[in-house]
Design an enzyme around this catalytic site. Structure first.
Site, PDB file in Angstrom:
ATOM      1  CD  GLU A 155       8.258 -30.966   2.471  1.00  0.00           C
ATOM      2  OE1 GLU A 155       7.727 -30.037   3.107  1.00  0.00           O
ATOM      3  OE2 GLU A 155       9.038 -31.771   2.967  1.00  0.00           O
ATOM      4  CG  HIS A 207      -4.962  -7.167  -3.962  1.00  0.00           C
ATOM      5  ND1 HIS A 207      -6.087  -6.379  -3.932  1.00  0.00           N
ATOM      6  CD2 HIS A 207      -4.678  -7.434  -2.661  1.00  0.00           C
ATOM      7  CE1 HIS A 207      -6.435  -6.150  -2.673  1.00  0.00           C
ATOM      8  NE2 HIS A 207      -5.597  -6.784  -1.889  1.00  0.00           N
ATOM      9  CG  HIS A 222      -1.316  -7.142   0.510  1.00  0.00           C
ATOM     10  ND1 HIS A 222      -1.544  -5.816   0.807  1.00  0.00           N
ATOM     11  CD2 HIS A 222      -2.542  -7.666   0.234  1.00  0.00           C
ATOM     12  CE1 HIS A 222      -2.842  -5.547   0.718  1.00  0.00           C
ATOM     13  NE2 HIS A 222      -3.473  -6.667   0.387  1.00  0.00           N
ATOM     14  CD  GLU A 237     -10.934  -7.180   0.238  1.00  0.00           C
ATOM     15  OE1 GLU A 237     -12.008  -7.522  -0.297  1.00  0.00           O
ATOM     16  OE2 GLU A 237     -10.111  -6.408  -0.300  1.00  0.00           O
ATOM     17  CG  HIS A 261      -6.386 -10.732   1.544  1.00  0.00           C
ATOM     18  ND1 HIS A 261      -5.848 -11.043   0.312  1.00  0.00           N
ATOM     19  CD2 HIS A 261      -6.431  -9.371   1.587  1.00  0.00           C
ATOM     20  CE1 HIS A 261      -5.579  -9.930  -0.343  1.00  0.00           C
ATOM     21  NE2 HIS A 261      -5.920  -8.904   0.415  1.00  0.00           N
TER      22      HIS A 261
HETATM   23  O1  2HA Z   1      -7.429  -4.983   4.379  1.00  0.00           O
HETATM   24  O2  2HA Z   1      -5.826  -6.022   2.070  1.00  0.00           O
HETATM   25  O3  2HA Z   1      -7.672  -6.116   0.191  1.00  0.00           O
HETATM   26  C1  2HA Z   1      -6.845  -4.327   3.320  1.00  0.00           C
HETATM   27  C2  2HA Z   1      -6.724  -5.229   2.164  1.00  0.00           C
HETATM   28  C3  2HA Z   1      -7.783  -5.136   1.152  1.00  0.00           C
HETATM   29 ZN    ZN Z   2      -5.526  -6.866   0.125  1.00  0.00          ZN
END
Ligand code: 2HA
Ligand code: ZN
Length: 285
Positions: A171, A212, A143, A117, A141
């Site tokens: 909050e 995602h 998940h 990414e 990022h």
């Molecule tokens: O790094 O999360 O979006 C793996 C991921 C791709």
């Molecule tokens: Zn991801």
């Protein structure tokens, strides 16, 4: 002494371990980039590779990041391994003078490239650096499961998600007064999703990727971790409340007036478009 003794690198590694502990990084999921301060680059420079990697075109251009250095997780690397072998799972990458290519100057010693990414990270860094007058340092990022779950049941609109989250924990509106953007499902890892995400980052400090995960920005590791944590916790509360309700309906929430009062008391300006948004959807308030 090595790069691994430098405070910012230690802080970066700690963030990888903390977020794995939260359950946000199955397998190689998620990625983290940090835009280094010039003085941090200088402390690390003596340990850079004698011969840097080749320049690699990113497919996107971030002019205001030209010549900057980033700490990045490696593509396909598992965040849980960063603490054990940082030199094989993260790297320091330098951007060229036009901001369209990078090269590795430290790390990924057993081979590899920065996160898949990386284009999204660099585009987001470019936008957030500009809109925060250079304050923003981190794009992260993950998940986190509850925010992903909500993308299956709420309309995929920034105003809807932001209102749901603001109203799920008191909050929230202070922690992310601009709100959270939403990107519809797209193929990850490319330049299209990078552009779609950075459109959201112009306006919001975080962007959800439907089905995602979540991207957040921040001025420090604490702030970026805290934003991911706060959004995910609010999503967890919303998910539990929705599933605990016998008829799937929410009885009462923090009202718009309540939100305005919090904003006033805490001295933060809440995104008016979010406050004024109205929906006919019965699930949503
Ligand atoms: O790094 O999360 O979006 C793996 C991921 C791709
Ligand atoms: Zn991801």
């Amino acid at each position: 002494m090595s790069v691994l003794d430098v405070k910012v690198v230690k802080d970066y590694i700690r963030m990888c371990s903390d977020t794995v502990g939260q359950g946000w990084h199955e397998r190689n999921g998620g990625n983290l980039t940090y835009r280094m301060r010039p003085e941090e680059v200088e402390v690390c420079r003596p340990y850079f590779r004698a011969v840097p990697g080749e320049w690699v075109n990113m497919g996107v251009q971030a002019e205001n990041l030209a010549g900057e250095y980033f700490i990045s997780t490696g593509s396909g690397k598992f965040l849980r391994n960063v603490e054990l072998e940082p030199q094989n799972n993260i790297c320091i990458a330098e951007l060229n003078g036009t901001g369209d290519s990078y090269r590795i100057v430290w790390g990924l010693e057993a081979g590899g490239v920065p996160t898949s990414e990386f284009p999204t990270h660099m585009m987001n860094h470019s936008v957030r650096k500009r809109v925060t007058n250079g304050e923003n340092r981190i794009i992260y990022h993950a998940h986190p499961p509850y925010i992903i779950a909500l993308t299956y049941v709420l309309p995929l609109k920034a105003e809807v998600f932001t209102r749901m989250l603001w109203k799920s924990a008191t909050e929230c509106c202070v922690v992310f007064p601009d709100g959270v953007g939403v990107v519809p499902w797209m193929v990850p890892g490319g330049t299209d999703i990078a552009r779609a995400t950075c459109e959201q980052m112009e306006r919001y400090e975080a962007a959800i990727w439907a089905f995602h995960g979540l991207f957040v920005s921040g001025t420090s590791f604490d702030i970026a971790f805290g934003l991911m944590h706060t959004i995910e916790k609010a999503a967890q509360i919303a998910s539990i409340a929705l599933s605990a309700s016998p008829d799937g309906k929410i009885r009462q929430v923090i009202t718009d007036d309540n939100l305005r009062t919090i904003g006033k008391e805490f001295g933060v300006t809440l995104n008016e478009d979010v406050l004024n948004y109205r929906s006919d959807d019965p699930l949503f308030f």
